[in-house]
Write a protein that holds these residues in place. Structure first.
Motif, PDB file in Angstrom:
ATOM      1  N   LEU A   1       0.145  -2.528  -7.849  1.00 55.78           N
ATOM      2  CA  LEU A   1       0.214  -3.814  -7.159  1.00 55.78           C
ATOM      3  C   LEU A   1       1.183  -3.803  -5.984  1.00 55.78           C
ATOM      4  O   LEU A   1       1.149  -4.700  -5.146  1.00 55.78           O
ATOM      5  CB  LEU A   1       0.549  -4.937  -8.138  1.00 55.78           C
ATOM      6  N   GLY A   2       1.997  -2.782  -5.884  1.00 56.12           N
ATOM      7  CA  GLY A   2       2.862  -2.630  -4.730  1.00 56.12           C
ATOM      8  C   GLY A   2       2.135  -2.075  -3.511  1.00 56.12           C
ATOM      9  O   GLY A   2       2.701  -2.002  -2.423  1.00 56.12           O
ATOM     10  N   GLU A   3       0.876  -1.693  -3.681  1.00 53.89           N
ATOM     11  CA  GLU A   3       0.087  -1.131  -2.592  1.00 53.89           C
ATOM     12  C   GLU A   3      -0.814  -2.201  -1.984  1.00 53.89           C
ATOM     13  O   GLU A   3      -1.361  -3.037  -2.694  1.00 53.89           O
ATOM     14  CB  GLU A   3      -0.760   0.032  -3.104  1.00 53.89           C
ATOM     15  N   GLU A   4      -0.979  -2.142  -0.675  1.00 54.81           N
ATOM     16  CA  GLU A   4      -1.758  -3.144   0.058  1.00 54.81           C
ATOM     17  C   GLU A   4      -3.220  -3.204  -0.382  1.00 54.81           C
ATOM     18  O   GLU A   4      -3.840  -4.263  -0.354  1.00 54.81           O
ATOM     19  CB  GLU A   4      -1.684  -2.838   1.556  1.00 54.81           C
ATOM     20  N   ARG A   5      -3.783  -2.082  -0.821  1.00 53.10           N
ATOM     21  CA  ARG A   5      -5.198  -2.031  -1.206  1.00 53.10           C
ATOM     22  C   ARG A   5      -5.470  -2.638  -2.583  1.00 53.10           C
ATOM     23  O   ARG A   5      -6.608  -2.750  -2.995  1.00 53.10           O
ATOM     24  CB  ARG A   5      -5.688  -0.592  -1.184  1.00 53.10           C
TER      25      ARG A   5
END
Length: 131
Positions: free
Chosen positions: A77-81
């Motif tokens: 969830l820390g990733e933009e995708r």
């Protein structure tokens, strides 16, 4: 009332996700709420999802929803995708946008992790026996 179909059968990304998901022991596909889902006795992946933004739903048509352990979910969830999907997010599901440039080995690993959480010990043992 049946849900309208919310995917394109000719979508090549769906084809890649389908091939990966249906390779797991006893995996099958059905349409639920207008989207392809992959399951054994329980669903382990959805194709496509949405998020509610300012009272309206924003579609993530080319994404995979998987059920992961809490630590792996938080890292993604820390990733933009990645996103918390509407309805399923509170139950621990995470959405991952996919495309031609996706790391398909990683997508298979995410499907594997979700399958292992939902498929039961007999099916997980069958999966491990093929490795």
């Amino acid at each position: 009332m049946a849900h309208p179909r919310m995917f394109d059968e000719a979508d090549p990304i769906l084809g890649r996700v389908r091939a990966l998901a249906l390779a797991f022991p006893d995996a099958a596909e059905k349409i639920s709420h207008g989207r392809p889902v992959f399951f054994t006795t329980k669903i382990f992946a959805y194709y496509g999802g949405s998020v509610k933004v300012d009272g309206a739903y924003r579609q993530h048509e080319q994404s995979v929803l998987v059920l992961l352990d809490p630590q792996e979910r938080e890292a993604l969830l820390g990733e933009e995708r990645c996103y918390v999907p509407a309805y399923l997010g509170p139950s621990g599901w995470v959405g991952v946008d996919v495309g031609d440039d996706s790391d398909w080995d990683e997508i298979r690993e995410l499907l594997d992790a979700s399958y292992r959480r939902t498929a039961g010990s007999r099916r997980v043992a069958a999966l491990d026996a093929t490795a």
